[in-house]
Enzyme design. Structure first.
Site, short mmCIF file in Angstrom:
data_model
loop_
_atom_site.label_atom_id
_atom_site.label_comp_id
_atom_site.label_asym_id
_atom_site.label_seq_id
_atom_site.Cartn_x
_atom_site.Cartn_y
_atom_site.Cartn_z
N ASP A 141 0.84 -1.20 0.00
CA ASP A 141 0.00 0.00 0.00
C ASP A 141 0.88 1.26 0.00
O ASP A 141 0.65 2.19 0.77
CB ASP A 141 -0.96 -0.01 1.21
CG ASP A 141 -2.06 1.03 1.07
OD1 ASP A 141 -2.27 1.54 -0.04
OD2 ASP A 141 -2.70 1.34 2.09
N HIS A 184 -2.82 0.84 11.66
CA HIS A 184 -2.61 -0.58 11.37
C HIS A 184 -1.12 -0.88 11.18
O HIS A 184 -0.31 0.04 11.01
CB HIS A 184 -3.39 -0.99 10.13
CG HIS A 184 -3.31 0.01 9.01
ND1 HIS A 184 -4.34 0.88 8.71
CD2 HIS A 184 -2.34 0.32 8.13
CE1 HIS A 184 -4.00 1.66 7.71
NE2 HIS A 184 -2.77 1.34 7.33
N GLN A 252 -3.08 -5.45 5.96
CA GLN A 252 -2.96 -4.35 6.94
C GLN A 252 -3.88 -4.65 8.12
O GLN A 252 -5.10 -4.54 8.01
CB GLN A 252 -3.34 -3.02 6.27
CG GLN A 252 -2.28 -2.54 5.28
CD GLN A 252 -2.77 -1.42 4.37
OE1 GLN A 252 -3.77 -1.56 3.66
NE2 GLN A 252 -2.07 -0.29 4.38
N ASP A 284 -1.74 8.92 9.93
CA ASP A 284 -2.49 8.34 8.83
C ASP A 284 -3.81 7.73 9.30
O ASP A 284 -3.86 7.10 10.36
CB ASP A 284 -1.60 7.24 8.22
CG ASP A 284 -2.21 6.61 7.00
OD1 ASP A 284 -2.38 7.31 6.00
OD2 ASP A 284 -2.51 5.40 7.05
N GLU A 326 -4.81 13.02 8.93
CA GLU A 326 -5.27 12.57 7.61
C GLU A 326 -6.61 11.89 7.83
O GLU A 326 -6.69 10.72 8.20
CB GLU A 326 -4.25 11.62 6.97
CG GLU A 326 -4.52 11.39 5.49
CD GLU A 326 -5.16 10.06 5.16
OE1 GLU A 326 -5.65 9.92 4.03
OE2 GLU A 326 -5.18 9.14 6.00
N HIS A 395 -1.23 11.61 -3.31
CA HIS A 395 -0.99 10.24 -3.78
C HIS A 395 -2.26 9.40 -3.81
O HIS A 395 -2.27 8.31 -4.34
CB HIS A 395 0.05 9.59 -2.88
CG HIS A 395 -0.48 9.36 -1.50
ND1 HIS A 395 -0.74 10.40 -0.62
CD2 HIS A 395 -0.85 8.23 -0.85
CE1 HIS A 395 -1.23 9.91 0.50
NE2 HIS A 395 -1.31 8.60 0.39
N ASP A 396 -3.34 9.89 -3.18
CA ASP A 396 -4.57 9.10 -3.10
C ASP A 396 -5.56 9.49 -4.19
O ASP A 396 -5.35 10.46 -4.94
CB ASP A 396 -5.20 9.27 -1.71
CG ASP A 396 -4.51 8.37 -0.68
OD1 ASP A 396 -4.02 7.30 -1.07
OD2 ASP A 396 -4.47 8.76 0.50
C1 GLC Z 1 -4.15 6.74 4.03
C2 GLC Z 1 -3.14 6.83 2.92
C3 GLC Z 1 -3.50 5.87 1.84
C4 GLC Z 1 -3.55 4.46 2.42
C5 GLC Z 1 -4.45 4.40 3.64
C6 GLC Z 1 -4.27 3.14 4.40
O1 GLC Z 1 -5.41 7.11 3.63
O2 GLC Z 1 -3.09 8.14 2.45
O3 GLC Z 1 -2.60 5.93 0.78
O4 GLC Z 1 -4.01 3.58 1.45
O5 GLC Z 1 -4.18 5.44 4.55
O6 GLC Z 1 -3.03 3.15 5.06
#
Ligand code: GLC
Length: 654
Positions: A141, A184, A252, A284, A326, A395-396
């Site tokens: 990921d 996680h 995860q 995160d 985030e 990046h998302d």
């Molecule tokens: C956050 C990250 C993303 C990831 C997710 C799970 O949202 O920005 O890229 O897939 O967490 O870790």
């Protein structure tokens, strides 16, 4: 109020601390511990007070804070004291960030260090270095499945490389942001491996169940995050023959914060990275920290209490370090990650402004700022000592996370409108030049998000393929327009690596089995440094974007009205294509900036006399801070060209 219980507990704890902690000169530590202890105790008690080992856990918590304080390098302790005195330092307009993957940007940490001057050339002085901790060789990921929270992945470099990077950045007055993935771990993490080996102590670090009874109850109300690639929220582990909660990917494993040992471990890790020189820690997926049957398991009250506790503890050990939340959730929920019922942030000082990001993209598709205006008006006010992280791309994927009620108020039907937006950005809609891909399509709910590089989403890829100069210019103007909004809105603008030179979609991920199923990789580029060189050649796409952003950043930094002191007033422009707001100078009163963006493909006019009490702009001689030019005006009508923006001041005042 004299807090007897917490005071007596604190005294007991201090007596129980290990002798080597007691002996040191911990003056600042004790001052901060005293000031924050009541809050820490109350939160910790609320979360874990029913446990028989509560006091033991509290001792352990204080020990962790003290030990990390003792280890904190002297220059960082100095920085802490300076930032405590100048506690609003991060609200300044002088900060401009960029998020980047070390490997994609420059190979590894050493490569990143040798490219710091490139970032400085652009004006960037905060860098979010995307995950660099040890993670599985295959799918990870993008590094968000961490196998060891204290070790740098060898593909990125070593701890020494990171320390050198941090020191170099500090010398250059650049801020370092690092991720701590608090929700996680990877299934390769030692805690997961010990769980697999049958260790009950570590099985309690996760949510692990013998059969489907509890998982089935959770599933009734939990949404799916990656419905295409990781449906459901639990994964059967063959070795343990048990079910593990895995909200994101199957590898995860979600951490169990109802276990205080997990909280203490993760706090320890946050402080460890603050001690390595992280000025800002990006926490995160914070919305997911607390799980409760019968809920979506997002934005639970306890998730906020955990964050408050993390903040209070971190204030004691590393008060100079900030947190970014985030939490890509609904607008009314996002704001809560600053902390509720407070004037200053009691959780995270900075939060992703996912609402603004999504609304900006909506305006690109509709060529109208109707929903943007509506959505921003509905966004609750933020706290004073807290700031937004404003971004266009990251990046998302892009989630269309605005409010249905706002969509209705703007005159659309929510389901159809969201469908239109996904169709628009994935090129299904005929008149669209966008080349994105749908992400996270959920056939059960009809939801979908969008992947794609900024430049490809605004039509640059299509325009270049068709050698259509007008379309190329429009796309470049749109890229600049979007950035002009995040630079002027109030908050910390975060650019995304590659966007500064118009990097297009990258399809190469499809050849890599570990990435092929996740099309977010199409917008996680490897920087082509030959292409980046073209920023020096006049008239190239790269030069037009890079130099535009460079100028914007320079102007932002020298414009005090762009600092974030809740000094933004949204203006009702009466023209639906325009988004206009006023930024007042928090220190003076005179040099306000009128920001206006035109999302339409045709020139639009703004009637200055319509802007309530804007006499100064109505009769003044306007000058655009960005271009230095006077915009076209006819009487009190200001003409804003297609896909253009203005940052206007009234020249008479100078
Ligand atoms: C956050 C990250 C993303 C990831 C997710 C799970 O949202 O920005 O890229 O897939 O967490 O870790």
């Amino acid at each position: 109020m004299y807090e007897q219980v917490s005071h007596s507990l604190l005294n007991n704890i201090l007596d129980e601390l290990k002798p080597d902690i007691r002996r040191r000169d911990l003056r600042h530590f004790y001052t901060r511990l005293g000031a924050n202890f009541y809050a820490i105790y109350s939160l910790f008690h609320h979360l874990y007070g029913k446990r028989a080992d509560f006091q033991q856990q509290m001792v352990r918590l204080v020990e962790v804070m003290a030990s990390r304080y003792i280890e904190r390098p002297a220059p960082l302790k100095q920085l802490d004291i300076g930032r405590e005195a100048d506690h609003e330092w991060f609200l300044s307009q002088e900060w401009v960030g960029m998020a980047l993957y070390t490997d994609g940007f420059a190979g590894n940490l050493q490569g990143l260090r040798s490219h710091l001057s490139y970032l400085q050339e652009l004006g960037v002085n905060m860098v979010h270095v995307m995950p660099i901790l040890k993670c599985p060789q295959g799918a990870s990921d993008g590094g968000y499945a961490v196998s060891d929270f204290r070790d740098i992945d060898e593909r990125a470099g070593s701890l020494t490389d990171l320390q050198e990077l941090a020191t170099d950045m500090r010398r250059r007055n650049m801020l370092l942001t690092l991720d701590v993935v608090v929700n996680h771990t990877s299934d390769e993490h030692l805690w997961a491996q010990w769980s697999r080996a049958g260790d009950g102590h570590y099985q309690d670090y996760y949510y692990i169940f013998d059969n489907r009874d509890v998982p089935d109850m959770f599933e009734e109300t939990m949404p799916e995050i990656f419905p295409e690639t990781a449906p459901g929220n639990f994964t059967y582990d063959e070795t343990m023959q048990k079910w593990v909660m895995t909200v994101f990917n199957s590898y995860q494993w979600d951490l169990n914060y109802s276990n205080p040992a997990v909280f203490i471990e993760m706090l320890d890790i946050i402080l460890f990275w603050a001690n390595q020189g992280a000025d800002i820690v990006r926490l995160d997926a914070v919305a997911f920290l607390w799980k409760k049957i019968g809920t979506t398991c997002q934005n639970e009250r306890e998730a906020h209490l955990i964050l408050q506790l993390m903040k209070d503890c971190s204030q004691v050990t590393a008060p100079g370090a900030l947190f970014i939340a985030e939490a890509i959730v609904a607008p009314v929920e996002i704001i809560k990650y600053f902390g509720e019922d407070a004037v200053i942030a009691k959780e995270c000082e900075i939060a992703y402004n996912a609402t603004f990001m999504a609304l900006l993209w909506e305006s690109v598709a509709t060529k109208s700022a109707k929903l943007l205006n509506q959505g921003i008006r509905s966004l609750p006010d933020k706290l004073d000592r807290a700031t937004w992280l404003n971004y266009v791309r990251c990046h998302d994927d892009i989630g269309l996370g605005f409010d249905d009620a706002d969509i209705v108020r703007a005159g659309y039907e929510p389901f159809a409108h969201r469908r239109f937006l996904v169709d628009y950005f994935t090129g299904v809609y005929d008149a669209s030049p966008a080349r994105g891909q749908p992400f996270g399509v959920n056939d059960k709910t009809g939801d979908a998000r969008i992947s794609g590089a900024l430049a490809s989403l605004v039509g640059l890829e299509e325009a270049i393929d068709h050698k259509d100069e007008d379309a190329i210019s429009n796309s470049i103007n749109l890229i600049l327009l979007l950035h002009s909004m995040i630079m002027a809105f109030g908050g910390l603008p975060l650019l995304y690596h590659g966007d500064e030179i118009g990097t297009l979609n990258d399809d190469s991920f499809r050849k890599d089995l570990a990435k092929a199923g996740d099309n977010r990789w199409m917008h996680r580029p490897k920087i082509d440094w030959d292409k980046a060189e073209l920023r020096h050649r006049h008239g190239t796409v790269e030069e037009r974007i890079f130099s535009g952003l460079q100028r914007m950043i320079a102007v932002r930094k020298s414009t005090p009205a762009f600092a974030d002191y809740n000094n933004r007033e949204l203006l009702d422009s009466a023209n639906p294509h325009l988004f206009a707001f006023m930024r007042a100078n928090p220190h003076a009163g005179s040099d306000s900036v009128l920001v206006v963006g035109n999302f339409d493909a045709s020139p639009q006019s703004l009637t200055l006399s319509d802007l309530s009490n804007r006499g100064q702009f109505e009769y003044g001689q306007l000058r655009d801070l960005y271009s230095g030019e006077a915009p076209t005006q006819f009487k009190d009508q200001l003409v804003v060209p297609a896909y253009r923006f203005y940052w206007l001041t009234d020249q008479r005042l100078y």
